[in-house]
Design a protein around this motif. Structure first.
Motif, PDB file in Angstrom:
ATOM      1  N   LYS A 130      -8.994   6.773   8.567  1.00  0.00           N
ATOM      2  CA  LYS A 130      -9.120   5.563   7.759  1.00  0.00           C
ATOM      3  C   LYS A 130     -10.297   4.750   8.291  1.00  0.00           C
ATOM      4  O   LYS A 130     -10.365   4.452   9.475  1.00  0.00           O
ATOM      5  CB  LYS A 130      -7.835   4.747   7.832  1.00  0.00           C
ATOM      6  N   THR A 165     -11.185   7.040   3.459  1.00  0.00           N
ATOM      7  CA  THR A 165     -11.126   7.860   4.663  1.00  0.00           C
ATOM      8  C   THR A 165     -12.426   8.635   4.839  1.00  0.00           C
ATOM      9  O   THR A 165     -13.137   8.922   3.871  1.00  0.00           O
ATOM     10  CB  THR A 165      -9.953   8.859   4.599  1.00  0.00           C
ATOM     11  N   VAL A 219      -7.410   2.762   0.548  1.00  0.00           N
ATOM     12  CA  VAL A 219      -7.904   3.069   1.882  1.00  0.00           C
ATOM     13  C   VAL A 219      -8.917   4.197   1.752  1.00  0.00           C
ATOM     14  O   VAL A 219      -8.623   5.244   1.189  1.00  0.00           O
ATOM     15  CB  VAL A 219      -6.754   3.491   2.824  1.00  0.00           C
ATOM     16  N   ARG A 267      -3.066  -2.898  -5.744  1.00  0.00           N
ATOM     17  CA  ARG A 267      -2.909  -2.349  -4.400  1.00  0.00           C
ATOM     18  C   ARG A 267      -4.285  -1.990  -3.865  1.00  0.00           C
ATOM     19  O   ARG A 267      -5.167  -1.594  -4.624  1.00  0.00           O
ATOM     20  CB  ARG A 267      -2.028  -1.099  -4.414  1.00  0.00           C
ATOM     21  N   PRO A 268      -4.474  -2.108  -2.567  1.00  0.00           N
ATOM     22  CA  PRO A 268      -5.761  -1.713  -1.991  1.00  0.00           C
ATOM     23  C   PRO A 268      -5.899  -0.196  -1.963  1.00  0.00           C
ATOM     24  O   PRO A 268      -4.918   0.537  -2.099  1.00  0.00           O
ATOM     25  CB  PRO A 268      -5.693  -2.270  -0.566  1.00  0.00           C
ATOM     26  N   ASP A 300      -2.858   5.848  -2.406  1.00  0.00           N
ATOM     27  CA  ASP A 300      -3.954   4.893  -2.345  1.00  0.00           C
ATOM     28  C   ASP A 300      -5.028   5.224  -1.309  1.00  0.00           C
ATOM     29  O   ASP A 300      -5.822   4.377  -0.937  1.00  0.00           O
ATOM     30  CB  ASP A 300      -3.400   3.491  -2.065  1.00  0.00           C
ATOM     31  N   SER A 301      -5.065   6.447  -0.847  1.00  0.00           N
ATOM     32  CA  SER A 301      -6.122   6.871   0.070  1.00  0.00           C
ATOM     33  C   SER A 301      -7.091   7.769  -0.678  1.00  0.00           C
ATOM     34  O   SER A 301      -6.681   8.635  -1.457  1.00  0.00           O
ATOM     35  CB  SER A 301      -5.535   7.626   1.264  1.00  0.00           C
ATOM     36  N   VAL A 351     -11.188  -0.481   3.613  1.00  0.00           N
ATOM     37  CA  VAL A 351     -10.197  -0.814   2.591  1.00  0.00           C
ATOM     38  C   VAL A 351     -10.912  -1.514   1.443  1.00  0.00           C
ATOM     39  O   VAL A 351     -11.719  -2.419   1.669  1.00  0.00           O
ATOM     40  CB  VAL A 351      -9.096  -1.733   3.158  1.00  0.00           C
ATOM     41  N   VAL A 391       0.206   4.833   0.947  1.00  0.00           N
ATOM     42  CA  VAL A 391      -0.821   5.644   1.597  1.00  0.00           C
ATOM     43  C   VAL A 391      -1.038   6.966   0.875  1.00  0.00           C
ATOM     44  O   VAL A 391      -2.184   7.398   0.695  1.00  0.00           O
ATOM     45  CB  VAL A 391      -0.483   5.886   3.090  1.00  0.00           C
ATOM     46  N   LEU A 450       0.839  -1.201   0.000  1.00  0.00           N
ATOM     47  CA  LEU A 450       0.000   0.000   0.000  1.00  0.00           C
ATOM     48  C   LEU A 450       0.871   1.247   0.000  1.00  0.00           C
ATOM     49  O   LEU A 450       1.867   1.315   0.696  1.00  0.00           O
ATOM     50  CB  LEU A 450      -0.878  -0.015   1.260  1.00  0.00           C
TER      51      LEU A 450
END
Length: 93
Positions: free
Chosen positions: A42, A37, A35, A32-33, A9-10, A45, A6, A4
């Motif tokens: 967070k 928010t 996230v 990739r996952p 990927d958020s 996922v 962050v 991940l």
């Protein structure tokens, strides 16, 4: 699963409904996952189905290992030679 990132990927949950197709596309392309928010925290996922299935399989294996370790601690284990004989017998039939 690819690690991940962050910063990349958020995504805010508020954009999930309108951007779900692009979120799924990103997960599938990057492996990739994402996230999600909410108010900067967070909360969820999003991962691809293949990765989810791999995680479930690993979890099942880990649970079997933990159960086996608990049985061994209780003295409920099967000696190696006996276990090997049982497996070979099943395999040959």
């Amino acid at each position: 699963m690819t690690k991940l990132r962050v910063d990349e990927d958020s995504r805010p949950l508020s954009g999930f409904g309108a951007g779900i197709a692009s979120f799924v596309k990103q997960v599938n392309e990057t492996q990739r996952p994402i996230v999600l928010t909410q108010h900067g925290r967070k909360v969820a996922v999003l991962i691809g189905i293949d990765e989810y299935q791999r995680m479930q399989e690993r979890l099942e294996l880990l649970e079997a290992i933990y159960a086996a370790e608990a049985q061994i601690k209780k003295g409920e284990g099967v000696p190696h030679a006996e276990a090997k004989a049982m497996i070979l017998k099943r395999w040959r039939t």
